[in-house]
Every structure is written in structure tokens, then in C-alpha cells.
Design an enzyme around this catalytic site. Structure first.
Site, PDB file in Angstrom:
ATOM      1  CB  THR A   1     -56.185 -92.674   9.294  1.00  0.00           C
ATOM      2  OG1 THR A   1     -56.165 -93.943   8.665  1.00  0.00           O
ATOM      3  CG2 THR A   1     -54.852 -92.430   9.974  1.00  0.00           C
TER       4      THR A   1
ATOM      5  CE1 TYR B   1     -52.470 -96.083  10.262  1.00  0.00           C
ATOM      6  CE2 TYR B   1     -54.797 -95.980  10.813  1.00  0.00           C
ATOM      7  CZ  TYR B   1     -53.780 -95.789   9.911  1.00  0.00           C
ATOM      8  OH  TYR B   1     -54.063 -95.322   8.653  1.00  0.00           O
TER       9      TYR B   1
ATOM     10  CB  THR C   1     -57.388 -91.110   3.227  1.00  0.00           C
ATOM     11  OG1 THR C   1     -56.713 -92.275   3.678  1.00  0.00           O
ATOM     12  CG2 THR C   1     -57.154 -89.955   4.167  1.00  0.00           C
ATOM     13  CG  ASP C   2     -58.427 -96.588   2.367  1.00  0.00           C
ATOM     14  OD1 ASP C   2     -57.406 -95.874   2.356  1.00  0.00           O
ATOM     15  OD2 ASP C   2     -58.463 -97.704   2.919  1.00  0.00           O
TER      16      ASP C   2
ATOM     17  CE  LYS D   1     -54.802 -93.246   0.955  1.00  0.00           C
ATOM     18  NZ  LYS D   1     -55.437 -94.103   1.973  1.00  0.00           N
TER      19      LYS D   1
ATOM     20  CD  GLU E   1     -57.053 -97.406 -27.844  1.00  0.00           C
ATOM     21  OE1 GLU E   1     -57.411 -98.521 -28.263  1.00  0.00           O
ATOM     22  OE2 GLU E   1     -55.857 -97.048 -27.806  1.00  0.00           O
TER      23      GLU E   1
HETATM   24  N1  LIG Z   1     -55.607 -92.975   5.988  1.00  0.00           N
HETATM   25  C1  LIG Z   1     -56.821 -93.512   6.149  1.00  0.00           C
HETATM   26  O1  LIG Z   1     -57.758 -92.810   6.538  1.00  0.00           O
HETATM   27  C2  LIG Z   1     -57.014 -94.952   5.804  1.00  0.00           C
HETATM   28  C3  LIG Z   1     -57.735 -95.696   6.923  1.00  0.00           C
HETATM   29  C4  LIG Z   1     -58.908 -96.509   6.460  1.00  0.00           C
HETATM   30  N2  LIG Z   1     -58.528 -97.565   5.554  1.00  0.00           N
HETATM   31  C5  LIG Z   1     -60.001 -95.623   5.903  1.00  0.00           C
HETATM   32  O2  LIG Z   1     -60.029 -95.259   4.763  1.00  0.00           O
HETATM   33  O3  LIG Z   1     -60.839 -95.235   6.659  1.00  0.00           O
END
Ligand SMILES: NC(=O)CC[C@H](N)C(=O)O
Length: 340
Positions: free
Chosen positions: A23, A37, A103-104, A176, A297
Site C-alpha cells: 500500500t 485502491y 503490511t499483510d 498486524k 494442554e
Molecule cells: N496496507 C497494505 O500494505 C496492504 C496491501 C496489500 N494487501 C499488501 O499487503 O501488500
């Protein structure tokens, strides 16, 4: 303690930005599109040009290593990125490295690099939650902070770091935790510090082995083994576990409930798979950070299973892959899960 960008201006550090997409390189149709986007659109030169203030912090140059949304990152992509980071870290004219990333799976890449890069130079992984085309985009400041930390002397030797939302997080711990807020990245154990107006303020240090102190080296890793993840829930059965093993998984990360608990409907299959040579690693799906203890467990000693301790399932997969490049011994792997 404080990196003072102005005082360092006389001899500015050299920082390389390796761009991979996400992103932070995304673009939407209108400024109102903060969540709708396309990721991985904007090239690294344009990203750098969009933050002219970077040149006050460091001599910055960019390289486009890939241009992808990070949910599609492969093991080969990880190795390619890791090898390029190592080359740059070995170079005398590089003081710090920034990686822009979706970010994923940012937390997985950051942890991977934390395990395999033999350098004390700062390596910062950074992304954004809104594309640069959106109102209140967060990528510019996150990138500015990443370059500031990458160029600072006091970030050396602290392992791979993540700068999101003004916080400096350990790449080992960060995850995340929320996918719509700019306050998306958290660690169950808290951030290491803050970065404000280009100055770093540190509060704690990572306790786990990383980078210079790691037994793993990207230069020795030719390929990464197949490690799968199977999610648990009420009424779960053993279908997913068996399918992963049939597909050749060398280890299966069990995403357990609570303390990595295992349904009675699944236990026999996991015992069988272990006898067939598949490593069984118990982790937890609890939201704010699992904490799986050995022989709680489940009788791990008897079953010859491994616990992921506080690593979430996706990070446990990274350590399992890296660990399996060195050993097939479950006790050795368990040692690694305590130490890293
Ligand atoms: N906020 C993000 O970067 C998510 C955008 C995309 N799904 C990725 O991880 O690249």
C-alpha cells in the site's frame, strides 16, 4: 540516545531503500479512497521524490526489488530480498537499509530478515495503511521515520525494526493486529521506542537472538522447506493437517485455541504424522499474542511435539522453515523456538 538529523548533516548516512510494493506504493481513484485502491503501483523513484525531506536525513537511493502485494510473497521472493539485503549490508558505503513492504505479511519478512541477516547495520521494514493518493496518507511519515532510524547510529545491533505509526517495533515481535486503522502494528510486549521528527527515543531492547547473534545466515540458505499452517476451532477435524502432510509439509504449524490446545478429534492424526516424520508445532490463535507452554494442554514430551511459545502462527512458520534448513531434530527445533 537521540539521533539528531541536523547535527549529522555534515556527514549524512547512506541509506538504501529496497521497494517491494504494498500500500505504501498503492494508488486509489480518489483522495477519499483510503481502503479501496490498488497496491504496488508506484515506483520507488516516485516514492522518494514524494518525500523531499528524506534528503535532510540521509543520502538516499532506491531499488525496485519487486512490485507486489505482500499476500502474494513467495519463499523465493523472501530469499531474493534477503540476499540483496545481505549484499548491501556488506557494502562499505551503505549505513542502513529500508524495505518498503505491503503490511499483510510485513511481520513475516521482518522476522525472516531478523533471523538470517548477519549485520549490525539498521534494517527497517516499513509500510502504510493508506495509499499515497488518500487523504491523511501515512506512508510519507512512516518512510521518513524509517530512513531516520536506518541512518541513526543507535539503531545498530537492535535487530530488524519496523517503523509504523511513530513507533519503533522489533521485527521479531510486531504483528498486524488491526487492518483498517493506521495504528495497525502492535507487539504483545510493547514497542522498543518512538521516532518523532526524525529523532529516535529508545525504551527497551530485544531479548531474543537476532542478526549478528543468530546461528542462521542467508548466505547458507539455498531454499526453504514446505511448512504449512492449519487453523483450529470448535468442531475441527484432521482434514487440513492430513492434506498438508500429503502435500509434503516437513512441519505443520497447529493454530490452536488458547494455550495451543488440540481437539481430541485431531490428536490421533497429529501423533501419526509425527511418527511419519512431520514436525508438529503448537501455536495459538488468541488475538493479542499467544503464549504456548510445553506440556501444558498436551504432553509434548510424550508426543515429541514442539511449542511455538509466543510466536504467532505465521512467525512460527518462518522460524520452522529457517530452523529446518539446519536440523531435523525436534529438540534442536524446540531450542530454537525458545531462543529466537
Ligand atoms: N496496507 C497494505 O500494505 C496492504 C496491501 C496489500 N494487501 C499488501 O499487503 O501488500
Amino acid at each position: 540516545q537521540e539521533a539528531a538529523p541536523k547535527a549529522e548533516a555534515a556527514a549524512k548516512p547512506n541509506v538504501v531503500i529496497l521497494a517491494t510494493g504494498g500500500t505504501i506504493a498503492g494508488a486509489g481513484a480518489s483522495a477519499a479512497n483510503s481502503a479501496t485502491y490498488t497496491a504496488a503501483k508506484v515506483g520507488i523513484d516516485q516514492l522518494i521524490a514524494g518525500v523531499p525531506e528524506l534528503s535532510q536525513l540521509a543520502n538516499v537511493r532506491g531499488e525496485q526489488v519487486m512490485q507486489i502485494a505482500s499476500e502474494s510473497i513467495t519463499n523465493d521472493n523472501l530469499l531474493q530480498l534477503g540476499r540483496r539485503v545481505a549484499e548491501l549490508a556488506d557494502s562499505k558505503d551503505v549505513d542502513g537499509i529500508v524495505i518498503t513492504h505491503g503490511t499483510d505479511t510485513l511481520e513475516e519478512t521482518a522476522y525472516f530478515l531478523n533471523l538470517v541477516e548477519k549485520t549490525d547495520k539498521p534494517i527497517i521494514v516499513v509500510g502504510s495503511m493508506r495509499p499515497g493518493t488518500a487523504m491523511s496518507a501515512d506512508g510519507m511519515l512512516n518512510l521518513y521515520n524509517a530512513v531516520a532510524v536506518a541512518g541513526s547510529k543507535d539503531a545498530r545491533g537492535k535487530g530488524v525494526l519496523v517503523t509504523m505509526n511513530d513507533e519503533i517495533q522489533s521485527g521479531r515481535d510486531v504483528s498486524k493486529m488491526m487492518n483498517i486503522k493506521t495504528e495497525a502494528f502492535k507487539s504483545p510486549w510493547g514497542p522498543l521506542g518512538m521516532v518523532v521528527e526524525g529523532n529516535s527515543y529508545w525504551f527497551r531492547l530485544p531479548a531474543k537472538r537476532h542478526t549478528m547473534d543468530s546461528e542462521f545466515d542467508i548466505k547458507d540458505i539455498k531454499s526453504l522447506p514446505n511448512v504449512g499452517i492449519a487453523y483450529s476451532y470448535g468442531n475441527v477435524d484432521d482434514t487440513a493437517y492430513k492434506a498438508l502432510a500429503k502435500d509434503g509439509a516437513k512441519a505443520i504449524i497447529h493454530v490452536g485455541t488458547g494455550n495451543g490446545s488440540v481437539s481430541s478429534r485431531v490428536v490421533p492424526a497429529l501423533q501419526e504424522l509425527r511418527k511419519d516424520g512431520v514436525q508438529i508445532i503448537r501455536s495459538s490463535h488468541v488475538n493479542n499474542g499467544g503464549f504456548v507452554l510445553r506440556n501444558a494442554e498436551q504432553p509434548d514430551d510424550k508426543n515429541d511435539w514442539i511449542v511455538a511459545h509466543d510466536l504467532n502462527p505465521q512467525k512460527a512458520r518462518i522460524l520452522a522453515m529457517v530452523g529446518l534448513t539446519k536440523t531435523q531434530d525436534s529438540k534442536e527445533l524446540q531450542r530454537m523456538f525458545w531462543e529466537y
